[in-house]
Design a protein around this motif. Structure first.
Motif, PDB file in Angstrom:
ATOM      1  N   GLU A   1       2.215   6.908  -6.831  1.00 27.26           N
ATOM      2  CA  GLU A   1       1.210   7.907  -7.213  1.00 27.26           C
ATOM      3  C   GLU A   1       1.694   9.314  -6.884  1.00 27.26           C
ATOM      4  N   PHE A   2       2.319   9.480  -5.720  1.00 26.56           N
ATOM      5  CA  PHE A   2       2.839  10.798  -5.334  1.00 26.56           C
ATOM      6  C   PHE A   2       3.998  11.223  -6.228  1.00 26.56           C
TER       7      PHE A   2
ATOM      8  N   SER B   1       6.383   9.512   4.086  1.00 23.60           N
ATOM      9  CA  SER B   1       5.512   8.591   3.345  1.00 23.60           C
ATOM     10  C   SER B   1       4.888   7.561   4.279  1.00 23.60           C
TER      11      SER B   1
ATOM     12  N   GLU C   1       0.840  -1.210   0.000  1.00 23.44           N
ATOM     13  CA  GLU C   1       0.000   0.000   0.000  1.00 23.44           C
ATOM     14  C   GLU C   1       0.873   1.258   0.000  1.00 23.44           C
ATOM     15  N   ILE C   2       1.920   1.258   0.827  1.00 24.15           N
ATOM     16  CA  ILE C   2       2.808   2.421   0.908  1.00 24.15           C
ATOM     17  C   ILE C   2       3.547   2.618  -0.408  1.00 24.15           C
TER      18      ILE C   2
ATOM     19  N   TYR D   1       2.238   9.295   6.508  1.00 23.06           N
ATOM     20  CA  TYR D   1       1.068   9.647   5.707  1.00 23.06           C
ATOM     21  C   TYR D   1       0.120   8.458   5.587  1.00 23.06           C
ATOM     22  N   SER D   2       0.672   7.247   5.557  1.00 20.87           N
ATOM     23  CA  SER D   2      -0.151   6.050   5.368  1.00 20.87           C
ATOM     24  C   SER D   2      -0.622   5.447   6.691  1.00 20.87           C
TER      25      SER D   2
ATOM     26  N   CYS E   1      -2.635  16.166  -3.541  1.00 28.22           N
ATOM     27  CA  CYS E   1      -2.643  14.706  -3.625  1.00 28.22           C
ATOM     28  C   CYS E   1      -3.948  14.114  -3.099  1.00 28.22           C
ATOM     29  N   GLU E   2      -4.492  14.713  -2.046  1.00 26.55           N
ATOM     30  CA  GLU E   2      -5.679  14.152  -1.412  1.00 26.55           C
ATOM     31  C   GLU E   2      -6.971  14.597  -2.091  1.00 26.55           C
TER      32      GLU E   2
ATOM     33  N   GLN F   1       1.283   4.127  -2.962  1.00 26.23           N
ATOM     34  CA  GLN F   1       1.088   5.537  -2.646  1.00 26.23           C
ATOM     35  C   GLN F   1       2.288   6.365  -3.098  1.00 26.23           C
TER      36      GLN F   1
END
Length: 435
Positions: A196-197, A378, A189-190, A381-382, A228-229, A193
């Motif tokens: 994508e970032f 990172s 998942e990280i 954030y997750s 991003c969000e 992410q």
């Protein structure tokens, strides 16, 4: 080995280590003073608990006491060595009880967000207060794909979630990798992410780095997070209007942006701008690693750009800071080294050494030499628990800005109109949020 055999072996080994600690010249006096293990009223479970707590609290010459025991004890059977290494490498954290079994629990880790079926070492009577919803502050070890819970340091009721969250954050701040430790799904998942970032960072800045000042860095980071969000275009407006640049490049000691101590949430909200003196900050995105906000990154880079680098104030101290600072991982050093052909020559000139890049990394960044590095930003954030704590902090700040109303007594009707007493309604909710 079957589970009962492993539990017997774990207990036997703990007893052996207890005796070793009591009579070893290096540990005996300290262990007795720490544990009071020779007091008659202690049960066997309590003695094991105190031994394990001591093992995780002390070191000898930088070596764990488990390794010290191995080095001092000859002829260990392989199954004994397996158990000792499992205890040494245990996962220390806080877990919420999902189910209670005859000889163990189903636990949810609020650090790495994984559910475990675990066996209790010792009797279940030692887990007083361990009901569904309660929090266990304890260790888990893994032996042959079976998990065991032991070294229970505290058990708190379900309404003490705030304390559990703060403890989880303190563990994460000490070691961010715990967020994905033993959880491949979380790691995936990280990584997704980060990918994508990466695209979004390029979309915003058309680069993998930008240099600004500590007074402006928070605006950039917050706006980028919003983009991003939520797709908010504020960051693009900031870029169009021009990123604020530092007037000069110099290095000096400062309390850089660290999430440490119990006030980590307040520090994170205050950000770089809370620092007194102005200095440059590099906002850098490193592929497969994530976002870094690095104080004096611009100054560090200038040392390899400028032929007159000795005119940069404290250039040598800046180099030493980047090499010796554990919060600056090897991926950052490699990023700069790939950017500047003169990197190694200049480092060796300043340090009066003759390192290759590999030797430099091994010498100064050995702790994560062969490990995949993911930026703390990172990881945080997750992290669900980090997000939950930050939401609470934001609400606290918002309440400070609310108009002050007449003080309400504990037994007065709650001003929200629920019909309940204030102490049973909004006062209770506020206390639980602040726990």
């Amino acid at each position: 080995m079957i589970i009962t055999d492993k539990m017997t072996l774990i207990n036997q080994i703990t007893d052996k280590i207890t005796n070793f600690l009591l009579y070893d010249i290096q540990t005996g006096k300290d262990f007795k003073a720490f544990s009071h293990i020779d007091e008659k009223y202690l049960s066997e479970d309590e003695k094991k608990q105190r031994t394990l707590t001591y093992l995780y609290t002390r070191k000898i010459s930088g070596k764990s006491l488990f390794d010290y025991y191995i080095s001092k004890t000859g002829n260990l059977a392989q199954k004994e060595l397996t158990v000792i290494e499992a205890l040494r490498d245990a996962f220390i954290g806080v877990f919420q009880i999902q189910k209670v079994f005859k000889s163990g629990f189903e636990l949810y880790s609020i650090i790495n967000e994984k559910t475990y079926n675990v066996n209790a070492i010792g009797t279940m009577t030692s887990f007083r207060g361990a009901y569904i919803g309660a929090f266990l502050y304890c260790c888990l070890c893994k032996i042959d794909n079976e998990y065991y819970v032991y070294d229970t340091r505290a058990i708190t009721p379900s309404d003490k979630i705030g304390g559990a969250q703060r403890y989880a954050i303190s563990r994460i701040i000490e070691n961010p990798d715990l967020v994905f430790y033993d959880n491949d799904e979380k790691l995936s998942e990280i990584k997704m992410q980060i990918d994508e970032f990466d695209k979004k960072f390029q979309e915003c800045f058309n680069s993998y780095e930008l240099i600004t000042t500590n007074k402006f860095a928070d605006n950039v980071i917050n706006a980028f997070n919003e983009f991003c969000e939520n797709g908010n275009d504020e960051i693009k407006q900031i870029v169009d209007n021009g990123i604020q640049k530092p007037e000069k490049y110099e290095y000096f000691p400062t309390k850089d942006f660290n999430f440490t101590g119990e006030d980590f949430a307040k520090k994170s909200m205050a950000g770089f701008s809370s620092q007194g003196n102005e200095y440059d900050v590099g906002i850098v995105f490193i592929k497969n690693s994530g976002l870094y906000a690095i104080p004096f990154f611009g100054t560090f880079c200038k040392i390899f750009e400028d032929a007159e680098y000795k005119n940069i104030p404290n250039y040598d101290a800046c180099i030493k800071n980047f090499l010796n600072n554990d919060k600056i991982p090897n991926v950052v050093i490699k990023f700069v080294a790939e950017k500047y052909p003169l990197f190694l020559d200049r480092i060796n000139e300043i340090m009066q050494t003759s390192y290759t890049l590999d030797e430099l990394i091994r010498r100064y960044k050995y702790k994560n030499y062969n490990k995949p590095i993911i930026s703390p930003a990172s990881i945080l954030y997750s992290s669900k628990v980090f997000s939950q704590i930050m939401v609470k902090e934001v609400r606290k700040e918002e309440r400070k800005l609310e108009p002050q109303i007449e003080k309400v007594g504990r037994n007065d009707p709650c001003p929200c109109g629920s019909g309940k007493k204030y102490k049973k309604c909004c006062m209770l909710k506020q206390e639980q949020e602040e726990e």
